[in-house]
Each structure stands twice: as structure tokens, then as C-alpha cells.
Design an enzyme around this catalytic site. Structure first.
Site, PDB file in Angstrom:
ATOM      1  CE  LYS A   1      -3.892   1.927   2.683  1.00 50.37           C
ATOM      2  NZ  LYS A   1      -4.734   1.750   3.886  1.00 50.37           N
TER       3      LYS A   1
ATOM      4  CB  SER B   1      -8.232   3.387   2.932  1.00 51.34           C
ATOM      5  OG  SER B   1      -7.333   2.774   3.851  1.00 51.34           O
TER       6      SER B   1
ATOM      7  CB  SER C   1      -8.454   0.717   5.891  1.00 50.16           C
ATOM      8  OG  SER C   1      -9.163   1.925   5.822  1.00 50.16           O
TER       9      SER C   1
END
Lengths: 484, 95
Positions: A76, A151, A175
């Protein structure tokens, strides 16, 4: 023989250790697939040339003792990577090159892994659909124009599309677990303090926690083992004995007590989610565990409390983005004007909304009514769990109130977007570990997840429950590569 | 309680984010619906509850006050939006 990208992480490691495939062949296979998968938009920054060089270096001097020997992994884009652009999905960090490496990614590379690239995410991890990213929407490999969740949407998308054998995300309110649920993958939010926050772009420091996202529970146990470490650079890192979670993984849960909290049966919950939950309960009963009805009475206050605590901390953490030392800068007539224009143009709408909520609840005269109140509610929520854990070893709930939705479906209604995290947020407030595993599909054929919540530092126990359930559920992620 | 346009302007000033008039109206609407949701907390009596300030509840670790220089001044300055070899440059603040 199945191809390299079809293997789970543990299977791939075994093949590499047996010298049946090289790191270079593996890395090449993933890069090839990534290049054909641009339509998913799961990457923000690719690092393919460097990855191939590192794979070559590994093959020339292999160390098979490492836990992730020559394994390419995309992460990420919230983890700072030394000398490689780190954006947090924001325009304001569009050109930021960190001079240091996050502890969690460093742990991956120390264990032999190779960085493949940086994955798309909601801006500063604020979002539940990856639609707030400055770098655009991400497609869910499950079906065209579906959100991958957020997210950690790019992470979930890349993992489900087999663009990386495993990945890492961060979870402030869901997330990791919500996108895992939306893409038919496994995601763990570890106990607060187990994975270092050093070098992770901060959102809400008392809630943020990094964790693994993988294709199955075994992979998840291994990745957690590698990521988790005590770190002096993070003042909230906790010094406890990390275990060999993969080796100790068991598929028996006989005699375990698993709690079913009645408050998670929320108004308007779809029949499909309820049926999935019942199926999970049946499975754990059949596996010999005792199912216990429990109550977590303050559950309904978790989400409102979260929307005070998280924005308050975010407004403070994001004060550093002023256009002076790094990142995007707008021209202004004077210093203040420059700050105001930089932040206005550099942040997206959702981030600005949350900074303003945070600023408001912390502003003079409102602190007691909002922030202090929320911290008290947080105590009540933690007490609920403490009370429940006197009688049970773990708790089973759905991961999300629905399956993946269409891109654009919820962007105009912030509150309906926030409701996505209704089952995941209480766990962050209480600092507990929780894993989401794929458990079935809905009428549209989209995956649905179940969440297993554990006691603090009891990751081994929730891995064992998840592993046992995984064997019974035998979920197969049917993804047709429609984007290629 | 309702958040009016004046409040939006006040908090955006505090947050150092300039907001256009048109957007401020939409923002006020968004914030009101969010706060309506948040106000649910008022149903709870928390008078006797201790606030939870840190979930880790561990003592802060102490460390020696030693400088660790990695000599990365150049790389750090390279990230500055207004490139300069020696300093961070900002608009003039002293007349």
C-alpha cells in the site's frame, strides 16, 4: 501444473526453496501480469526494473533460510519506501521521496522479499471504496465498475487479481478487513502495538495499525509473523514475545467458546448477511466449539465516537502538510495565503471534510462535548469487550453490512459511506485483533466475509479459528480476468 | 446543533484551508448530516466514565538524547517544492 501466480504465498515459497522456480521467474511472472492489468489501476508507482535487479541478486546468492526468499510483494502506498515515491494517494504528496523506510516494509525486505510497487489507496487512507484517491478509482477484479473497498483498495484489488502473492495494508476503522471482504481475500487487523507505525503516513495514530492481506489464512499467519516486531521508533509499539504463528497453526477449535454479539444484528441488515453469519455459526459448532450469545451493549455508539476521534487525530496529523518542506505547494500572496491555497488545492474533498470535523471538535468550547465525550465512549466500548472476554475466547460477526457496490454509488452521501465500517470500527477503538475471511457469495455472486475478533495479542487463536473455518467453507474465488 | 456558513468559514480558517463560497455551502450540509449522526452519543450518560486516552496504556520508552546524523540534508532539501541547495524557501515574512 498451475502457473506461478496461482500459487499461494506458502506454496510459492516452498517451490522457491526446492529450486523449482527462481525469484527472477516469479518476479517476471508477476510483472507480466501487472502489465496486462493496468485497467484495474491498482498501482500508483511501479518498481519493476529494480524488482528484477533484486530478484537477480537473490538468485545469484540465494538465502533460503529467509521467510520470504526472493518473493516480490507490492505494498500500500501509505508505507514510506526509501528513495521511492510515497504518495498516500494524495496530490499533496505527489512528488514526495522518503529518505527513510517504514519498519514494517523493512521487516519484509530483511526477510528476503522484493518490492514490486506501491498500491493505490484512498487519500490518507480516508475512505471505504478507494474513490478518494488522487490517482483515480480502482477496479475490483470481481466485476467491472465495482469498488474494491477501501482504504486498502489497491492492495485488495492487486491481491485478488494475482498481481502480488500477498500484500500489506493499514486499518484505522476497517481499511484492511472491508476490502478483503469485498474481494474474497483474507485480511488481518492486528492488535494495536504489534506492528510498528514508524514510517507509515499517519491518519489517526491511536487507531492506525498495519496488517497483512493474503489469499488464505496460512499466508496471513506467515505475513503477520514477518511484519510484527517491537520497534523503539514507535512509542506505542509493544514489547511482547512474537510467535511462530504459521508453525503453530492448528485446525482444531474443540472446546473454544465463541461469542455471537446480538447488537451486530443491525436494523436493515440484509438476509444474505444474516444467512452467512448463521452458516459461520453452524460451522464452528460442527467443528466442536461452543457458541455463546453475548452482548456488546455500546456497539451502536462506536461509529459516531470513531467519527470524532479519527478526524480529530487526522486534523492534527495532517497539519504538517503546509507546502514548505515537501510535497505540493501552491502560490500565495504571503505565507498564510500560501498555506491556505496549498492545503485547499492539495487535499481532496473527503480529507478536507475530515480535517474540518476534527478542527471543529477540538476547537475552543467544543472539546468536552465532543472529543472528551468520544474518549469516554471509547472506554465503554473497550469495557464491553473486556466483559465479553470473561466468558468467550473469540467473537464471530459479519465483516461488512453488504458486498461490493458500484463505483459512484455512495460518493454523494458521506454517512452512508461511513456505515460500511459499522462492524469493523469497534475493534479499532478497542485496539483488538480481528481477521476477515471469505465465507460465501451473495445473490449477485460477490464475495462476503466473516470477521473473527480476538483478545489482545491472541492472534494465534483467531488464526486457528479462521483456519478451521476456511477448511470447512472451502471458498473458491472465481475471478475471470475480464480486464485483460 | 446546526453548523452554519459562518462556522464553516471559522474552522476552515483555523485549519488553514481556503474554501470557496459555493463549496462552503455544500460542506455545511455535509457536516450537518455527519454531526447529526455523531450527536447520537448524547443519549449516553458518561459522567462517571474515565476517558480512554491510549489503548496501549504502556509507559513511554525513554531513550538517550543522542544525535543520529545520516548526512541526508541534500535529499531532504530535494523534496522541497521550492528548490534551493541550502534552505527551505517561503514567501517573504518580514518587511
Amino acid at each position: 501444473m498451475s502457473s506461478i501466480v496461482d500459487l499461494t504465498l506458502v506454496e510459492l515459497i516452498n517451490k522457491i526453496k526446492k529450486k523449482e522456480v527462481s525469484s527472477k521467474e516469479t518476479t517476471n511472472a508477476y510483472i507480466e501480469r501487472c502489465k496486462k492489468s493496468k485497467k484495474l489501476n491498482s498501482f500508483i508507482t511501479e518498481d519493476f526494473d529494480q524488482a528484477l535487479k533484486k530478484a537477480d541478486a537473490f538468485d545469484n546468492n540465494p538465502n533460503f533460510e529467509k521467510k520470504l526468499p526472493g518473493i516480490p510483494i507490492a505494498v500500500k502506498d501509505l508505507f514510506c519506501t526509501k528513495d521511492l515515491r510515497t504518495t498516500a494517494g494524495s496530490k499533496i504528496l505527489n512528488n514526495f521521496i522518503p529518505t527513510y523506510e517504514s519498519t514494517v516494509t523493512n521487516n519484509l525486505w530483511e526477510n528476503g522479499a522484493i518490492l514490486l510497487g506501491k498500491l493505490n489507496c484512498d487519500e490518507f487512507a480516508m475512505g471505504s471504496s478507494n474513490e478518494t484517491s488522487f490517482f483515480g478509482n480502482v477496479q475490483n477484479p470481481i466485476g467491472e465498475n465495482l469498488v474494491p473497498g477501501g482504504s486498502s483498495g489497491g492492495s485488495a484489488s492487486a491481491l485478488a487479481a494475482k498481481l502480488t502473492p500477498a500484500t500489506i495494508g493499514t486499518d484505522t476503522g476497517g481499511s484492511i478487513r472491508q476490502p478483503a471482504s469485498f474481494t474474497g481475500t483474507v485480511g488481518l487487523k492486528p492488535t494495536y502495538g504489534s506492528c510498528s507505525r514508524y514510517g507509515i503516513v499517519a491518519f489517526a495514530s491511536s487507531l492506525d495499525q498495519a496488517g497483512p492481506m493474503t489469499r488464505d489464512v496460512k499466508d496471513c499467519a506467515l505475513m503477520f509473523e514477518v511484519m510484527s516486531s517491537f520497534d523503539k521508533k514507535d512509542s506505542t509499539s509493544i514489547d511482547f514475545e512474537r510467535d511462530n504463528y504459521l508453525n503453530k497453526l492448528k485446525d482444531t477449535i474443540k472446546g473454544k467458546k465463541i461469542g455471537i454479539p446480538k447488537e451486530y444484528r443491525v436494523d436493515g441488515m440484509s438476509k444474505e448477511i444474516d444467512e452467512l453469519w448463521q452458516k459461520g455459526i453452524k460451522i464452528i459448532k460442527e467443528a466442536g466449539a461452543d457458541v455463546v450469545d453475548i452482548s456488546l451493549p455500546n456497539t451502536m455508539y462506536a461509529l459516531p465516537a470513531y467519527y470524532i476521534v479519527a478526524p480529530a487525530e487526522a486534523s492534527s496529523n495532517l497539519a504538517r502538510y503546509d507546502g514548505v518542506k515537501y510535497g505540493f505547494r501552491s502560490k500565495g500572496e504571503n505565507l498564510i495565503d500560501m498555506y491556505e491555497k496549498t492545503r485547499s488545492e492539495g487535499f481532496g474533498d473527503e480529507v478536507k471534510r475530515r480535517i474540518l470535523i476534527g478542527t471543529y471538535v477540538l476547537s475552543s468550547g467544543y472539546y468536552d462535548a465532543y472529543y472528551l465525550k468520544a474518549q469516554k465512549v471509547r472506554r465503554l466500548i473497550k469495557n464491553d469487550f473486556d466483559q465479553a472476554y470473561k466468558n468467550v475466547d473469540a467473537i464471530l460477526t459479519p465483516s461488512t453490512p453488504s458486498s461490493a457496490f458500484k463505483i459512484g454509488e455512495k460518493t454523494n452521501d458521506p454517512v452512508s459511506m461511513y456505515l460500511n465500517d459499522i462492524f469493523t470500527v469497534p475493534i479499532n477503538l478497542a485496539g483488538l485483533p480481528a481477521i476477515s475471511i471469505p465465507a460465501g457469495i451473495d445473490a449477485k455472486g460477490y464475495p462476503l466475509g466473516l470477521q473473527i475478533i480476538g483478545k489482545a495479542f491472541d492472534e494465534q487463536n483467531i488464526f486457528n479459528i479462521a483456519y478451521t473455518m476456511e477448511k470447512h467453507i472451502n471458498f473458491k474465488n472465481e475471478i475471470k480476468s475480464w480486464w485483460m | 446543533m446546526a453548523i452554519d456558513l459562518k462556522t464553516v468559514k471559522h474552522i476552515s480558517k483555523l485549519a488553514r484551508i481556503s474554501i470557496e463560497e459555493k463549496k462552503a455551502k455544500k460542506l455545511a450540509g455535509d457536516l450537518n448530516s455527519i454531526f447529526e449522526f455523531i450527536e447520537k452519543l448524547n443519549q449516553l450518560d458518561t459522567d462517571k466514565v474515565e476517558p480512554l486516552t491510549s489503548i496501549a496504556e504502556t509507559k513511554l520508552q525513554l531513550r538517550h538524547d543522542k544525535i543520529k546524523s545520516e548526512n541526508i540534508r541534500e535529499q531532504i532539501l530535494k523534496n522541497s517544492p521550492n528548490e534551493n541547495k541550502d534552505f527551505f524557501v517561503v514567501p517573504k515574512v518580514v518587511e
